[in-house]
Motif scaffolding. Structure first.
Motif, PDB file in Angstrom:
ATOM      1  N   UNK A 106       2.212 -20.492 -32.955  1.00  0.00           N
ATOM      2  CA  UNK A 106       1.271 -19.527 -32.395  1.00  0.00           C
ATOM      3  C   UNK A 106       2.020 -18.310 -31.888  1.00  0.00           C
ATOM      4  N   UNK A 107       1.386 -17.167 -31.958  1.00  0.00           N
ATOM      5  CA  UNK A 107       1.910 -15.944 -31.356  1.00  0.00           C
ATOM      6  C   UNK A 107       0.705 -15.109 -30.927  1.00  0.00           C
ATOM      7  N   UNK A 108       0.274 -15.325 -29.710  1.00  0.00           N
ATOM      8  CA  UNK A 108      -0.964 -14.735 -29.219  1.00  0.00           C
ATOM      9  C   UNK A 108      -0.660 -13.755 -28.092  1.00  0.00           C
ATOM     10  N   UNK A 109      -1.312 -12.597 -28.132  1.00  0.00           N
ATOM     11  CA  UNK A 109      -1.239 -11.628 -27.044  1.00  0.00           C
ATOM     12  C   UNK A 109      -2.658 -11.222 -26.661  1.00  0.00           C
ATOM     13  N   UNK A 110      -2.885 -11.115 -25.371  1.00  0.00           N
ATOM     14  CA  UNK A 110      -4.208 -10.728 -24.872  1.00  0.00           C
ATOM     15  C   UNK A 110      -4.008  -9.779 -23.701  1.00  0.00           C
ATOM     16  N   UNK A 111      -4.740  -8.650 -23.743  1.00  0.00           N
ATOM     17  CA  UNK A 111      -4.600  -7.626 -22.703  1.00  0.00           C
ATOM     18  C   UNK A 111      -5.974  -7.296 -22.109  1.00  0.00           C
ATOM     19  N   UNK A 112      -6.545  -8.197 -21.340  1.00  0.00           N
ATOM     20  CA  UNK A 112      -7.860  -7.912 -20.744  1.00  0.00           C
ATOM     21  C   UNK A 112      -7.763  -6.815 -19.684  1.00  0.00           C
ATOM     22  N   UNK A 113      -8.785  -5.969 -19.641  1.00  0.00           N
ATOM     23  CA  UNK A 113      -8.833  -4.867 -18.685  1.00  0.00           C
ATOM     24  C   UNK A 113     -10.137  -4.938 -17.901  1.00  0.00           C
ATOM     25  N   UNK A 114     -10.015  -4.750 -16.593  1.00  0.00           N
ATOM     26  CA  UNK A 114     -11.182  -4.760 -15.708  1.00  0.00           C
ATOM     27  C   UNK A 114     -11.125  -3.526 -14.815  1.00  0.00           C
ATOM     28  N   UNK A 128      -3.181  -5.198 -10.153  1.00  0.00           N
ATOM     29  CA  UNK A 128      -4.462  -4.741  -9.612  1.00  0.00           C
ATOM     30  C   UNK A 128      -4.216  -3.584  -8.651  1.00  0.00           C
ATOM     31  N   UNK A 129      -5.016  -2.519  -8.794  1.00  0.00           N
ATOM     32  CA  UNK A 129      -4.961  -1.354  -7.916  1.00  0.00           C
ATOM     33  C   UNK A 129      -6.326  -1.144  -7.285  1.00  0.00           C
ATOM     34  N   UNK A 130      -6.314  -0.717  -6.034  1.00  0.00           N
ATOM     35  CA  UNK A 130      -7.545  -0.432  -5.307  1.00  0.00           C
ATOM     36  C   UNK A 130      -7.388   0.921  -4.610  1.00  0.00           C
ATOM     37  N   UNK A 131      -8.220   1.872  -4.981  1.00  0.00           N
ATOM     38  CA  UNK A 131      -8.161   3.216  -4.438  1.00  0.00           C
ATOM     39  C   UNK A 131      -9.320   3.421  -3.472  1.00  0.00           C
ATOM     40  N   UNK A 132      -9.007   3.830  -2.251  1.00  0.00           N
ATOM     41  CA  UNK A 132     -10.028   4.106  -1.244  1.00  0.00           C
ATOM     42  C   UNK A 132     -10.475   5.556  -1.404  1.00  0.00           C
ATOM     43  N   UNK A 133     -11.585   5.768  -2.100  1.00  0.00           N
ATOM     44  CA  UNK A 133     -12.086   7.121  -2.324  1.00  0.00           C
ATOM     45  C   UNK A 133     -12.643   7.709  -1.036  1.00  0.00           C
ATOM     46  N   UNK A 134     -13.406   6.919  -0.306  1.00  0.00           N
ATOM     47  CA  UNK A 134     -13.903   7.271   1.020  1.00  0.00           C
ATOM     48  C   UNK A 134     -13.854   6.007   1.863  1.00  0.00           C
ATOM     49  N   UNK A 135     -14.457   6.059   3.045  1.00  0.00           N
ATOM     50  CA  UNK A 135     -14.515   4.857   3.871  1.00  0.00           C
ATOM     51  C   UNK A 135     -15.395   3.789   3.244  1.00  0.00           C
ATOM     52  N   UNK A 136     -16.325   4.185   2.365  1.00  0.00           N
ATOM     53  CA  UNK A 136     -17.291   3.236   1.799  1.00  0.00           C
ATOM     54  C   UNK A 136     -17.127   3.011   0.307  1.00  0.00           C
ATOM     55  N   UNK A 167       0.843  -1.188   0.000  1.00  0.00           N
ATOM     56  CA  UNK A 167       0.000   0.000   0.000  1.00  0.00           C
ATOM     57  C   UNK A 167       0.879   1.238   0.000  1.00  0.00           C
ATOM     58  N   UNK A 168       0.337   2.339  -0.500  1.00  0.00           N
ATOM     59  CA  UNK A 168       1.047   3.610  -0.542  1.00  0.00           C
ATOM     60  C   UNK A 168       0.081   4.715  -0.162  1.00  0.00           C
ATOM     61  N   UNK A 169       0.637   5.873   0.166  1.00  0.00           N
ATOM     62  CA  UNK A 169      -0.165   7.054   0.511  1.00  0.00           C
ATOM     63  C   UNK A 169      -1.116   6.741   1.651  1.00  0.00           C
ATOM     64  N   UNK A 170      -0.563   6.240   2.758  1.00  0.00           N
ATOM     65  CA  UNK A 170      -1.340   5.974   3.971  1.00  0.00           C
ATOM     66  C   UNK A 170      -2.527   5.052   3.688  1.00  0.00           C
ATOM     67  N   UNK A 171      -2.267   4.004   2.929  1.00  0.00           N
ATOM     68  CA  UNK A 171      -3.280   3.000   2.575  1.00  0.00           C
ATOM     69  C   UNK A 171      -4.370   3.540   1.660  1.00  0.00           C
ATOM     70  N   UNK A 172      -4.158   4.725   1.081  1.00  0.00           N
ATOM     71  CA  UNK A 172      -5.134   5.224   0.107  1.00  0.00           C
ATOM     72  C   UNK A 172      -5.168   4.334  -1.134  1.00  0.00           C
ATOM     73  N   UNK A 173      -4.008   3.796  -1.502  1.00  0.00           N
ATOM     74  CA  UNK A 173      -3.907   2.903  -2.659  1.00  0.00           C
ATOM     75  C   UNK A 173      -3.280   1.595  -2.198  1.00  0.00           C
TER      76      UNK A 173
END
Length: 777
Positions: free
Chosen positions: A702-710, A671-679, A638-644
């Motif tokens: 074969x030469x396959x590339x896949x870049x899924x985004x969520x 994977x990133x998780x940003x705490x916008x508020x407490x909820x 985590x960084x920025x006081x657990x903000x991220x």
């Protein structure tokens, strides 16, 4: 006679004409009836005994009784000549469960039994204990602070099922239990517990020097016994998940189409029958398994019953995680989910059987005997004998690389009996052990579906008229290990022998009698092998660990010409296991595989696990040799006081066949998780999959590339409640497994008959928006 306390009334002074009065902590009951022959009092103060508390008759038909009762609220009835009745002179009532009323008595002033709150809060004059149970008649708290007296500290009821008490406590940790109608149980709302010395647990509350409750973590791994007032030995939990997805149909008209909503309800039940007997059960309802959304079937997820007797524990289980045998190479252990980095399925899922473990005469033992009713055998992608990272698909118990399936209805049904036994004993700082595992499977096949020359020759020679034959294989692995720990260094070594045999064990005619030849013994293939391993670990400080190990597998040339049978999921929908048949012959030579690897784990500013290694393999089936280099890293922090908070998973493999070409694969997820508020939270997960194959032996290019985004916006107002608005393929499956993308790939392969590489391409093309809600209880 038992009751439900609905109305709470505090009686401080009773008039002489009333049916009961309280004087100095003594309850004085009176009842006037000059025709009664005998009168008793039954209440929660005497376990509703019909004879324990008789009343004495005086002149003029007045019946009286006196009882010394501790402060609290009590319900009771009079029993007059065998008939239950309310106290006619006591106007305070509470409904009983039979449509009538109980009389109510409160001993002590209201100030003696103050209202209270949860044990995690405090009042100026003490710690607050709270218990909820509308059907309880008497509740007290007993603990280290009152010499574990079940009568010293009673909780007062508010009449709606809430029982409370405030108790002055000294600074420090205090253990306690509630005593509910005579039954002792830990606090169902307090997860912090410690062993009670009798096979159960005590709840723990800690008071700081300032008199406030200290929040402490439940890090000892002991579960609460109960979380429901229905029964002090029952723990109930579960999860409800709802998913609705709308996907852009890029293959056709490009419109956004709403898919069928999915609802999944899981329930979990644990029953502490006694200190020595515990039962578990789990069920789920999933609309994905239903033809109509309103007719979803109820499925048994898991079940078990465990018995403890001194130093031995035994359990009978169904589809439930059980432990391994304790050996370093884990010949019975978790299975990796192919195509994921963290995903593993513990041993026991997909099986049902029995386990006995314990210690006798200084020897620790663990015995497992079960039947694998659900197959997770990997579907060979693109015809390869290797999985996505070049691992063998055959030999040594074919469940080590599996595809994620979450319901038993999707598993291939087959019966493989698994027997495992482990023994170990300590000799000072040295542990020595022996292990054995045997898998035996039988699969019935129609002669019309088989093309096995050896079987055809046997039929011609014997004159058999059987229509069906039982094909089977048996794998045996046995050996020993030694391990020791000296200071911050640990060392282990293990050697195992392996033997495979396959053949036909029985035949039957397809008639009513199922007669003809019956048992038979036709060998179709045999070979031996061995498995070795050794490792050394260093832990110079608490938060750093380094390990280096060597593993190898060797298979000798087969003793006769035959077939190696590998179980695989059904491809025709008939529910029976398919068998991949690999021809083997003595002139194929030996097969061997070896691995040198190292792993570093650290937990300082971030948690990180980095590993790397080199593998060499010679495959007798393809006649190919290859060298593979692997590296991987799992990190989170985590960084920025657990903000991220962030999480990085990465695994790469570069394989070079001796005949030329490449076989490279990379799996990366950030994977990133940003705490916008407490909820409110914002989640984003980016994946990068690369598969490059130029293999002469396997005829692949074969030469396959896949870049899924969520990405998702998450709202979590309280613990165990979460709502998400998301874009892309969700990385978490409905049952909580971290294999959502892999699930999409496998479903696409099954639905469209696609290859693994085609499914990876489709994964990147997915454009969908969805809503997901989860509630845990």
């Amino acid at each position: 006679m038992r009751s439900l306390p609905i109305i709470a009334v505090f009686l401080t002074v009773m008039s002489i004409s009333a049916g009961v009065r309280v004087e100095g902590g003594r309850a004085i009951f009176s009842y006037e009836n000059d025709t009664a022959r005998e009168v008793f009092i039954a209440g929660d103060f005497n376990e509703w005994s019909e004879t324990a508390t008789p009343m004495s008759q005086a002149d003029g038909g007045l019946w009286t009784a006196e009882l010394d009762l501790p402060p609290g609220r009590y319900e009771y009835k009079l029993i007059v000549d065998g008939n239950y009745m309310e106290d006619p002179d006591n106007p305070e009532k509470a409904p009983d469960p039979y449509g009538g009323n109980n009389s109510v008595l409160v001993v002590g002033e209201p100030s003696d039994q103050p209202a209270a709150q949860a044990p995690s809060r405090e009042k100026a004059d003490g710690a607050v204990f709270e218990y909820y149970n509308p059907s309880a008649r008497r509740v007290s708290v007993a603990g280290s602070f009152n010499d574990w007296s079940p009568d010293a500290t009673l909780l007062a009821s508010d009449g709606d099922g809430k029982w409370t008490a405030i108790v002055p406590l000294e600074p420090g940790k205090h253990e306690y239990k509630f005593v509910v109608d005579g039954a002792w149980q830990p606090d169902p709302e307090n997860p912090v517990t410690a062993p009670d010395g009798f096979g159960g647990v005590n709840s723990i509350i800690e008071i700081g020097d300032d008199g406030r409750t200290v929040t402490i973590k439940a890090d000892h791994g002991i579960d609460r016994i109960s979380n429901t007032f229905a029964n002090s030995r029952v723990y109930v939990g579960g999860r409800y998940t709802a998913i609705s997805e709308s996907r852009i149909a890029h293959e056709t008209d490009g419109r956004l189409r709403l898919g069928t909503p999915r609802h999944r309800l899981e329930s979990y039940l644990r029953i502490k029958i006694s200190d020595d007997v515990t039962a578990w059960g789990g069920m789920n309802i999933d609309t994905r398994d239903a033809d109509r959304i309103y007719e979803a079937p109820l499925s048994l997820d898991s079940a078990a019953i465990e018995l403890r007797a001194e130093s031995v524990t035994a359990q009978v289980y169904y589809n439930r995680t059980i432990g391994g045998l304790g050996d370093p190479l884990e010949i019975i252990g978790s299975s990796k989910i192919a195509g994921t980095l963290r995903g593993e399925i513990p041993f026991g899922l997909g099986t049902g059987g029995a386990e006995v473990r314990g210690e006798l005469a200084g020897i620790s033992f663990d015995a497992i005997y079960c039947d694998r009713f659900s197959s997770n055998a990997t579907i060979p992608h693109d015809g390869s004998l290797l999985d996505g990272l070049g691992r063998l698909r055959y030999g040594l118990f074919r469940e080590d690389v599996i595809d994620p399936e979450e319901t038993s209805g999707l598993f291939t049904q087959y019966g493989t009996d698994i027997l495992g036994v482990g023994l170990s004993r300590d000799f000072g700082a040295v542990e020595m052990g022996a292990v054995i595992r045997r898998d035996a499977g039988t699969f019935w096949y129609s002669i019309a579906e088989m093309d096995i020359p050896q079987l055809d020759d046997w039929i011609d020679t014997s004159g058999s008229t059987s229509d069906w034959f039982a094909l089977g294989n048996s794998e045996l692995l046995y050996g020993g290990y030694v391990s020791t720990a000296l200071g911050f260094t640990s060392i282990w070594a293990q050697f195992l022998q392996y033997r495979y045999s396959g053949g036909v064990s029985a035949g039957n005619r397809e008639n009513e009698a199922r007669d003809d030849n019956g048992p038979m013994d036709l060998s179709l293939g045999e070979f031996d092998g061995r498995m070795t391993g050794a490792g050394i670990g260093f832990r110079p400080v608490e938060k750093i660990e380094l390990g280096v190990q060597y593993n190898s597998q060797y298979f000798s040339p087969p003793t006769n010409r035959g077939i190696f049978f590998q179980p695989a999921p059904s491809t025709d929908g008939d529910g029976r296991v398919d068998l991949n048949e690999f021809p083997i012959a003595p002139d194929m030579g030996s097969t061997w595989w070896e691995s040198y690897s190292a792993e570093l784990c650290a937990d300082w500013f971030i948690q990180v696990s980095a590993r790397g290694g080199i593998e060499n393999m010679h495959d007798r089936f393809s006649g190919n040799r290859r060298k593979t280099w692997r590296a991987g890293i799992l990190a989170e922090g985590s960084i920025l006081w657990d903000f991220i908070t962030w999480e990085l998973d990465n695994e790469i493999a570069f394989s070079r066949p001796a005949l030329g070409g490449t076989h490279d694969e990379a799996l990366t997820t950030l994977a990133l998780r940003l705490a916008l508020t407490d909820d409110w939270f914002f989640n984003i997960s980016a994946g990068y999959y690369r598969l490059a194959v130029d293999d002469v032996a396997l005829l692949q290019d074969l030469n396959i590339k896949s870049r899924p985004l969520f990405s998702s916006i998450e709202f979590s107002p309280v613990e165990n409640v979460r709502f998400e608005l998301f874009w892309g393929v969700h990385p978490i499956m409905a049952n909580g497994w971290p294999a959502g993308r892999r699930e999409f790939v496998d479903n696409y392969i099954r639905k469209h008959g696609a290859t693994y590489s085609e499914a990876l391409i489709e994964l990147e093309k997915v454009r969908q928006v969805g809503i997901r809600g989860e509630i845990g209880f």
